[in-house]
Design a protein around this motif. Structure first.
Motif, PDB file in Angstrom:
ATOM      1  N   ALA A  89       0.847  -1.190   0.000  1.00 33.49           N
ATOM      2  CA  ALA A  89       0.000   0.000   0.000  1.00 33.49           C
ATOM      3  C   ALA A  89       0.886   1.246   0.000  1.00 33.49           C
ATOM      4  O   ALA A  89       2.009   1.232   0.506  1.00 33.49           O
ATOM      5  CB  ALA A  89      -0.911   0.003   1.224  1.00 33.49           C
ATOM      6  N   ARG A  90       0.377   2.347  -0.564  1.00 33.38           N
ATOM      7  CA  ARG A  90       1.112   3.603  -0.551  1.00 33.38           C
ATOM      8  C   ARG A  90       0.760   4.356   0.727  1.00 33.38           C
ATOM      9  O   ARG A  90      -0.420   4.560   1.042  1.00 33.38           O
ATOM     10  CB  ARG A  90       0.794   4.424  -1.802  1.00 33.38           C
ATOM     11  CG  ARG A  90       1.291   3.728  -3.078  1.00 33.38           C
ATOM     12  CD  ARG A  90       1.101   4.582  -4.308  1.00 33.38           C
ATOM     13  NE  ARG A  90       1.856   5.827  -4.247  1.00 33.38           N
ATOM     14  CZ  ARG A  90       3.157   5.927  -4.525  1.00 33.38           C
ATOM     15  NH1 ARG A  90       3.848   4.855  -4.842  1.00 33.38           N
ATOM     16  NH2 ARG A  90       3.758   7.093  -4.472  1.00 33.38           N
ATOM     17  N   GLN A 156      -3.067   5.225   0.650  1.00 38.17           N
ATOM     18  CA  GLN A 156      -3.973   4.131   0.989  1.00 38.17           C
ATOM     19  C   GLN A 156      -3.881   3.754   2.461  1.00 38.17           C
ATOM     20  O   GLN A 156      -4.699   2.983   2.955  1.00 38.17           O
ATOM     21  CB  GLN A 156      -3.638   2.916   0.111  1.00 38.17           C
ATOM     22  CG  GLN A 156      -3.833   3.190  -1.371  1.00 38.17           C
ATOM     23  CD  GLN A 156      -3.074   2.200  -2.236  1.00 38.17           C
ATOM     24  OE1 GLN A 156      -1.908   1.894  -1.998  1.00 38.17           O
ATOM     25  NE2 GLN A 156      -3.732   1.697  -3.254  1.00 38.17           N
ATOM     26  N   ARG A 215      -2.465  -4.706   3.087  1.00 29.84           N
ATOM     27  CA  ARG A 215      -3.133  -5.638   2.163  1.00 29.84           C
ATOM     28  C   ARG A 215      -2.596  -7.048   2.316  1.00 29.84           C
ATOM     29  O   ARG A 215      -3.342  -8.032   2.220  1.00 29.84           O
ATOM     30  CB  ARG A 215      -2.949  -5.160   0.718  1.00 29.84           C
ATOM     31  CG  ARG A 215      -3.787  -3.959   0.341  1.00 29.84           C
ATOM     32  CD  ARG A 215      -3.903  -3.816  -1.164  1.00 29.84           C
ATOM     33  NE  ARG A 215      -2.604  -3.603  -1.793  1.00 29.84           N
ATOM     34  CZ  ARG A 215      -2.212  -2.456  -2.332  1.00 29.84           C
ATOM     35  NH1 ARG A 215      -2.997  -1.411  -2.303  1.00 29.84           N
ATOM     36  NH2 ARG A 215      -1.034  -2.350  -2.908  1.00 29.84           N
TER      37      ARG A 215
END
Length: 536
Positions: A89-90, A156, A215
């Motif tokens: 994820a960013r 995110q 994630r």
């Protein structure tokens, strides 16, 4: 894929998801392996976990399958995601304490490719504490909001790190509230005081990695939950942590970074179970790497230095492991060995299995160490690349054993993992022991992992009279030990089999009021009997 003996109830299942195979074992209350299997690891991990659970339950039979009470899973999934820079994820990174921490900006030492893959932006804002609890400044709420508006749509997840937040976490909680107000209540937020020690940079790194792995953590937890549901197992699932203990799958969704390093820890614990050795050098040969670790009193020796994960230094507790770039799937080139590996596709690409890619497994078969596959498929191949590969492997392995032994000569060497037969019979003058069921040692280690509880507190160290200080310290330590034991029991540990396994003290003598930060960890075997209720 086999089953042995007669089950004793209740039962538990241990699973290890490696880069090449997903292994599973079923153990009884005497830690006997009743059934075990080795299945190919699937790209989404779910299919591999499902196949492994399905195979073990089939071997147990329907009557005994109903007596499974716990399922534990260890995986290298998070490690691989960071190393390979995928499925991350960013993250928007917020550091609280600009006035006292700006000398080194956030993530300064991160590799550029990892920053590109995992970071949406960074900011330092006013706030933070000194070690004695003095507030440097209140959090600049407007500055936090402006940054969040800048990263909205790109970030995110969010990572929040405050100066001395493990002792004074209120500003991190405040920023988390601002994040959810600006980006939405469902935005994942990782707070550093829940993860790391006092060291700011290493704690910030661990917190950012944790946010980036959200994630991955969900994927692993979902795979375990799905496998349990599909097989009608009404039990709570657990994931192995890097320190060799367990956490509930729901906890792993919040703290996936804690699963990094669980593979080597499980391997060493499994080796202790299978051999009875409490002190030994353990060599785990997989499809891509060969990992060396040391058993000390039945547990993995912990790294004394900060752990390095994908080029990033963190303060997480990690096993002291030396990894070599050799595995059963390592590709043999005309002028070198590796580092590429065919991994879980070895049975499709390896020469002895009818493929066209020379691998270290082929070299081991050629040398007479392994009987896997069909040796006659190597007869028309040049022998020199195989000989050179085996020699390079043996030389590097002997050097690695000398490094991890720290000069000791009395430790036995135990080989486990699916590629244990790649090893010679002696390494650095030591006989190599290959225990039964060594190919599924990781899964066995997961099955016998302990569940833990941890408690942190500050204990005054002065000023005051010696007797009064000693009494206050004794009472504070007793309270901390009791709280750690209580938390372990609440997590599912059997109180009669739970003990204090670690007490760490960090002197804060330069604070206004000298103090010691104490961390107490308790660990014990999971309770047997009725399963713990599932968390929603």
């Amino acid at each position: 894929m086999t089953t042995t003996g007669h089950p004793r109830k209740p039962l538990r299942i241990g699973i290890d998801v490696g880069g090449t195979h997903t292994d599973a074992v079923a153990l009884d209350t005497d830690d006997r392996i009743l059934a075990h299997t080795k299945q190919p690891t699937s790209p989404d991990i779910t299919a591999g976990v499902r196949a492994a659970v399905d195979a073990v339950l089939e071997l147990l039979g329907p009557d005994d399958a109903r007596n499974v009470r716990q399922v534990m899973l260890g995986t290298t999934h998070a490690t691989n995601a960071v190393v390979e820079r995928r499925n991350l994820a960013r993250v928007a990174v917020i550091r609280i304490g600009r006035r006292i921490t700006s000398a080194v900006p956030p993530l300064t030492a991160w590799p550029a490719d990892l920053r590109d893959a995992a970071v949406a932006g960074t900011v330092m804002v006013d706030g933070g504490y000194l070690v004695d609890g003095h507030q440097v400044a209140p959090v600049d709420r407007d500055e936090v909001r402006r940054f969040l508006h800048q990263v909205a749509g790109r970030a995110q997840a969010v990572a929040v790190t405050g100066a001395f937040a493990p002792m004074y976490p209120d500003q991190e909680h405040l920023v988390a509230e601002l994040v959810r107000a600006e980006l939405g209540a469902g935005t994942p937020v990782s707070l550093s005081h829940e993860l790391g020690s006092l060291s700011l940079l290493e704690r910030e790194n661990a917190t950012t990695l944790n946010a980036a792995l959200g994630r991955v953590g969900a994927q692993v937890a979902d795979a375990l939950d799905q496998a349990l549901r599909e097989h009608g197992l009404d039990v709570a699932g657990y994931l192995a942590q890097s320190d060799g203990t367990l956490m509930e799958a729901a906890h792993a969704r919040r703290f996936p970074v804690l699963t990094i390093g669980s593979g080597p820890s499980n391997s060493l614990r499994g080796a202790a179970l299978l051999t009875g050795h409490q002190d030994a050098i353990v060599i785990d040969v997989g499809g891509t790497t060969t990992d060396l670790g040391v058993l000390v009193d039945g547990f993995a020796r912990e790294s004394a230095a900060g752990s390095l994960i994908g080029g990033v230094t963190t303060s997480l507790a990690m096993p002291d492991v030396l990894s070599l770039g050799y595995g059963g799937g390592t590709v043999i080139h005309p002028d070198r060995v590796g580092p590429e590996s065919v991994g879980h596709a070895i049975r499709r690409h390896g020469l002895v299995f009818g493929g066209a890619t020379p691998t270290l497994t082929d070299a081991a078969v050629h040398a007479g160490r392994s009987t896997t596959g069909t040796r006659s498929r190597l007869l028309d191949r040049p022998t020199e690349p195989f000989r050179r590969a085996i020699t390079a492997f043996d030389d590097d392995l002997a050097h690695a054993v000398a490094l991890v032994s720290h000069g000791r000569r009395d430790q036995p060497v135990v080989a486990v993992g699916g590629g244990a037969d790649l090893l010679p019979d002696t390494v650095a003058g030591r006989t190599v022991e290959r225990p039964g069921h060594g190919g599924v040692a990781n899964a066995a280690g997961a099955a016998i992992a302990l569940i833990s509880g941890e408690y942190e507190t500050l204990i005054p160290a002065g000023p005051g009279r010696g007797e009064a200080l000693a009494r206050a310290r004794t009472e504070a330590l007793a309270r901390a030990r009791t709280e750690a034991l209580t938390r372990a029991a609440a997590a599912g540990a059997a109180p009669e089999h739970t003990t204090i396994v670690r007490i760490r003290e960090v002197p804060l003598s330069y604070a206004g009021q000298p103090a010691v930060r104490v961390t107490v960890k308790a660990a014990g075997r999971l309770r047997t009997g009725p399963p713990l209720p599932r968390r929603p």
